[in-house]
Design an enzyme around this catalytic site. Sequence first.
Site, PDB file in Angstrom:
ATOM      1  N   LYS A  61       0.847  -1.201   0.000  1.00 51.12           N
ATOM      2  CA  LYS A  61       0.000   0.000   0.000  1.00 51.12           C
ATOM      3  C   LYS A  61       0.883   1.253   0.000  1.00 51.12           C
ATOM      4  CE  LYS A  61      -3.908  -2.366   2.133  1.00 51.12           C
ATOM      5  NZ  LYS A  61      -4.685  -2.702   3.337  1.00 51.12           N
ATOM      6  N   GLN A 105      -4.736  -1.671   9.609  1.00 54.23           N
ATOM      7  CA  GLN A 105      -4.667  -2.986   8.979  1.00 54.23           C
ATOM      8  C   GLN A 105      -5.232  -4.053   9.921  1.00 54.23           C
ATOM      9  OE1 GLN A 105      -3.775  -3.463   5.803  1.00 54.23           O
ATOM     10  NE2 GLN A 105      -4.082  -5.663   5.911  1.00 54.23           N
ATOM     11  N   ASP A 128     -10.971   2.647   3.988  1.00 55.38           N
ATOM     12  CA  ASP A 128     -11.266   1.214   3.892  1.00 55.38           C
ATOM     13  C   ASP A 128     -12.764   0.979   3.667  1.00 55.38           C
ATOM     14  OD1 ASP A 128      -9.244  -0.706   3.984  1.00 55.38           O
ATOM     15  OD2 ASP A 128      -8.920  -0.431   6.141  1.00 55.38           O
TER      16      ASP A 128
HETATM   17  N1  GUN Z   1      -7.093  -7.075   6.132  1.00 55.70           N
HETATM   18  C1  GUN Z   1      -7.478  -7.802   5.070  1.00 55.70           C
HETATM   19  N2  GUN Z   1      -8.000  -6.998   4.104  1.00 55.70           N
HETATM   20  C2  GUN Z   1      -7.945  -5.749   4.592  1.00 55.70           C
HETATM   21  C3  GUN Z   1      -8.328  -4.475   4.060  1.00 55.70           C
HETATM   22  O1  GUN Z   1      -8.855  -4.341   2.950  1.00 55.70           O
HETATM   23  N3  GUN Z   1      -8.095  -3.409   4.874  1.00 55.70           N
HETATM   24  C4  GUN Z   1      -7.555  -3.521   6.100  1.00 55.70           C
HETATM   25  N4  GUN Z   1      -7.387  -2.427   6.833  1.00 55.70           N
HETATM   26  N5  GUN Z   1      -7.182  -4.685   6.625  1.00 55.70           N
HETATM   27  C5  GUN Z   1      -7.376  -5.790   5.867  1.00 55.70           C
END
Ligand code: GUN
Length: 305
Positions: A61, A105, A128
Amino acid sequence: MTTAPEATTYRLIDGKQTAEAIKEEIAAEVTQLKAAGHKVPHLAAILVGHDGGSETYVRNKVLACERVGFESTLLRYEDTITEAELLAKVEELNHDPEIDGFIVQLPLPRHIDTNKVIEAVMPEKDVDGFHPMNIGRMVAGLPALLPATPSGIVELLRRYELVTDGKHCVVIGRSNIVGTPVSILLAKNLEPGNCTVTLCHSRTQNLAEITRTADILVAALGRPEFVTADMVKPGAVVIDVGTTRVEDATKKSGWALKGDVNFAEVAPLTSYITPVPGGVGPMTIAMLLLNTLRAAKGEVYPKQA
Ligand code: GUN
């Protein structure tokens, strides 16, 4: 007498290439924003602990931010951080005018209430799309920051011009992050959309009977190679959301990423299928960047002057 399902020539849905195209579009917009004297979008990510998968996602990211010309900030904490401390960090980011959007996350350590953290993020900065405000607005058909993986799936269907109108879409897995929101988005009166959606989960009876009726099958349950040839209708579109690390001694890392679909036996039956890796995964990151751009521009929640 049973006849073997008919094999077709299938096409790969290339999420990596599609994500690259989206990132180029975003980069072009960042250049324009800069030229007009605006600040560049700034995404922050909070990573708690050392989960291997989470480390990779967050690293990707941050790299993606650089690639499109965004600013990024990574905030790392040990998994001994208390819930109160984490909530205080979230509150800081909520009120930091430099930060347009941020993510925490997941998964978080067990001593932290994930829902409490998600609800603490300001909906305006919730890139998100996990906050109940954004989920509620999505369900109501109001402008919202949409969760990245479901909107990435919709974007793949759009860019490959796959017909969804009137089709039966079967989703396996009812997580808040993927299964539930993608089933809502694909049922909406949108293009792509207008599917008749069946949402299957661990208590579903006669699963294979249901999945065999799917024109579009979305596998999002997190069990490697769960979907086998007997579960797929010939000619179906198959979207594989799984990304489980399984031991693989032939790889330098010692593991390989496996999808929820047994690709070798299912792919020949399909019309279109996403690979793992290189399918839905890269799209999630591209859509997160797009949400950050939308948040920076105040597209969903207009910025205060
Ligand atoms: N863990 C698995 N997929 C995601 C996501 O799209 N965003 C976040 N913050 N954590 C995750």
